[in-house]
Design a protein around this motif. Structure first.
Motif, PDB file in Angstrom:
ATOM      1  N   GLN A  67      -5.962  -1.366  -2.252  1.00 52.43           N
ATOM      2  CA  GLN A  67      -7.163  -0.854  -1.597  1.00 52.43           C
ATOM      3  C   GLN A  67      -8.435  -1.292  -2.339  1.00 52.43           C
ATOM      4  OE1 GLN A  67      -7.661   3.443  -1.629  1.00 52.43           O
ATOM      5  NE2 GLN A  67      -8.348   3.418   0.500  1.00 52.43           N
ATOM      6  N   GLN A  90       0.299   3.442  11.431  1.00 54.36           N
ATOM      7  CA  GLN A  90      -0.860   4.188  10.932  1.00 54.36           C
ATOM      8  C   GLN A  90      -1.544   3.449   9.789  1.00 54.36           C
ATOM      9  OE1 GLN A  90      -0.929   5.914   7.730  1.00 54.36           O
ATOM     10  NE2 GLN A  90      -2.871   6.988   8.033  1.00 54.36           N
ATOM     11  N   SER A  91      -0.760   2.895   8.896  1.00 56.37           N
ATOM     12  CA  SER A  91      -1.308   2.173   7.743  1.00 56.37           C
ATOM     13  C   SER A  91      -2.014   0.894   8.174  1.00 56.37           C
ATOM     14  CB  SER A  91      -0.195   1.843   6.748  1.00 56.37           C
ATOM     15  OG  SER A  91       0.401   3.015   6.247  1.00 56.37           O
ATOM     16  N   TYR A 109      -0.572   5.998   1.764  1.00 54.26           N
ATOM     17  CA  TYR A 109      -0.370   5.470   3.114  1.00 54.26           C
ATOM     18  C   TYR A 109       1.001   5.891   3.633  1.00 54.26           C
ATOM     19  CZ  TYR A 109      -4.466   2.528   2.342  1.00 54.26           C
ATOM     20  OH  TYR A 109      -5.744   2.089   2.098  1.00 54.26           O
ATOM     21  N   SER A 149      -9.191  -0.891  10.258  1.00 53.19           N
ATOM     22  CA  SER A 149     -10.404  -0.206  10.714  1.00 53.19           C
ATOM     23  C   SER A 149     -11.375   0.100   9.583  1.00 53.19           C
ATOM     24  CB  SER A 149     -10.037   1.095  11.438  1.00 53.19           C
ATOM     25  OG  SER A 149      -9.335   1.973  10.576  1.00 53.19           O
ATOM     26  N   THR A 150     -10.883   0.311   8.378  1.00 56.59           N
ATOM     27  CA  THR A 150     -11.768   0.675   7.267  1.00 56.59           C
ATOM     28  C   THR A 150     -12.156  -0.512   6.388  1.00 56.59           C
ATOM     29  OG1 THR A 150      -9.851   1.237   5.873  1.00 56.59           O
ATOM     30  CG2 THR A 150     -10.863   3.021   7.155  1.00 56.59           C
ATOM     31  N   ARG A 159       0.827  -1.206   0.000  1.00 57.69           N
ATOM     32  CA  ARG A 159       0.000   0.000   0.000  1.00 57.69           C
ATOM     33  C   ARG A 159       0.868   1.266   0.000  1.00 57.69           C
ATOM     34  NH1 ARG A 159      -5.495  -0.639   1.749  1.00 57.69           N
ATOM     35  NH2 ARG A 159      -6.079  -2.803   1.292  1.00 57.69           N
ATOM     36  N   TYR A 188      -3.425   0.279  11.088  1.00 53.46           N
ATOM     37  CA  TYR A 188      -4.673   0.653  11.757  1.00 53.46           C
ATOM     38  C   TYR A 188      -5.724   1.092  10.750  1.00 53.46           C
ATOM     39  CZ  TYR A 188      -8.022   3.246  14.580  1.00 53.46           C
ATOM     40  OH  TYR A 188      -9.172   3.711  15.140  1.00 53.46           O
ATOM     41  N   ARG A 189      -5.295   1.859   9.774  1.00 54.15           N
ATOM     42  CA  ARG A 189      -6.231   2.370   8.763  1.00 54.15           C
ATOM     43  C   ARG A 189      -6.849   1.241   7.945  1.00 54.15           C
ATOM     44  NH1 ARG A 189      -4.419   6.473   3.884  1.00 54.15           N
ATOM     45  NH2 ARG A 189      -6.321   6.283   2.628  1.00 54.15           N
ATOM     46  N   ILE A 190      -6.031   0.305   7.509  1.00 55.52           N
ATOM     47  CA  ILE A 190      -6.539  -0.823   6.724  1.00 55.52           C
ATOM     48  C   ILE A 190      -7.491  -1.680   7.549  1.00 55.52           C
ATOM     49  CG2 ILE A 190      -5.887  -2.964   5.542  1.00 55.52           C
ATOM     50  CD1 ILE A 190      -3.205  -1.570   4.841  1.00 55.52           C
TER      51      ILE A 190
END
Length: 312
Positions: free
Chosen positions: A152, A68-69, A63, A75-76, A51, A71-73
């Motif tokens: 993504q 951070q990446s 990303y 959570s979303t 990513r 968590y973002r992946i």
């Protein structure tokens, strides 16, 4: 009844010099086990690396940072999205690593690189490079599928590994599975040569007798892998661009035809720093992966050698 240890210190056979009855099948089995163990253990970090390396004109799809990446992946898109595409790795890593280690041992043996207490620079580098050329030819299509499934919202495009393979073939042709092969070799040949060279140097220094020593194999594998990964990150970024271009919304990225074109586009948009995107997750993935890989391989090889020497 007490079970015998895998390696008995009283036995006088040479661990590194494979015995005549150590078959190609056993060597390939050791390599296959090592390959699957290596890739599966660190797969989520590899997904984050993919990513981070993708060239994207949309800021929302960029990303930054491993934590951070991740968590973002998660959570979303859901936690399990971090493992999307792993089936492709399992399907390809076993056979590819079997070929990898079988070629490595065969070339090293032919070049006289198994002599106890001696470090053979040329044998280590050459055997590693030959092993990579052979295994990458088999693994490249699986790696393309893996990275397509790591991008993504890939779940909206591909239901499974086979569905992804069919989609790529139908829309981009057979060449899409190998468009990155020259770039892959430009990365993995020096990566493997550097890794094997560092591994042989460190392990020989730490363990001159070349007896089976798990701690040596683990530490030497980790350091060698991290060193090689850091130096070859620029080629890995271009490889990711080529392998995911078919799913890109950016017309310029979709039009990239090879390594040179990819380098020009990346440099124009992001400068030199663009060539080192994903460096941290690449090293974080590679160090434990190569430690696991070498440890698993050497343990499997030691087991087979023990079994052969135990036969009457």
């Amino acid at each position: 009844m007490t079970q015998p240890n895998i390696i008995d210190e009283e036995e006088d056979y040479d661990y590194e010099s494979l015995p005549p009855n150590f078959s190609l099948i056993q060597n390939m089995a050791a390599g296959a086990f090592a390959g699957i163990a290596e890739h599966c253990a660190m797969y989520p970090i590899d997904a984050v690396k993919t990513r981070m390396q993708i060239v994207n004109s949309n800021p929302a799809a960029v990303y930054h940072g491993v934590v951070q990446s991740t968590y973002r992946i998660a959570s979303t898109e859901g936690v399990f999205s971090l493992w999307r595409g792993m089936s492709s790795v399992i399907a390809g890593a076993g056979p590819a690593h079997a070929v990898y280690f079988a070629t490595y041992e065969a070339v090293k043996h032919l070049m006289g690189g198994n002599k106890v207490g001696e470090h053979h620079f040329l044998a280590a580098a050459t055997s590693g490079a030959c092993a990579t050329i052979a295994s990458d030819a088999l693994m490249n299509p699986f790696d393309v599928i893996k990275q397509r499934m790591q991008i993504q919202n890939s779940a909206k495009m591909y239901r499974s590994m086979l569905d992804c393979a069919k989609y790529v073939y139908r829309n981009e042709g057979l060449g899409a599975f190998y468009v990155s092969y020259p770039t892959t070799l430009s990365m993995t040949v020096p990566f493997t040569a550097l890794q094997f060279l560092a591994y042989e140097s460190i392990s020989t220094s730490m363990n001159p007798t070349k007896k089976y020593d798990p701690a040596t194999h683990c530490l030497a594998g980790a350091v060698a892998g991290g060193f090689a990964a850091a130096l070859t990150t620029p080629m890995d970024v271009i490889k990711t661009m080529l392998q995911t271009r078919g799913a890109a919304q950016d017309a310029e990225v979709r039009a990239v035809s090879g390594f040179v074109a990819g380098c020009k586009l990346l440099y124009r948009r992001e400068g030199v720093k663009g060539f080192f995107k994903g460096l941290k997750p690449r090293v974080l993935t590679t160090m434990p992966s190569t430690a696991i890989c070498w440890s698993a391989y050497e343990a499997s090889k030691a087991y087979f050698i023990h079994q052969n020497n135990s036969q009457p």
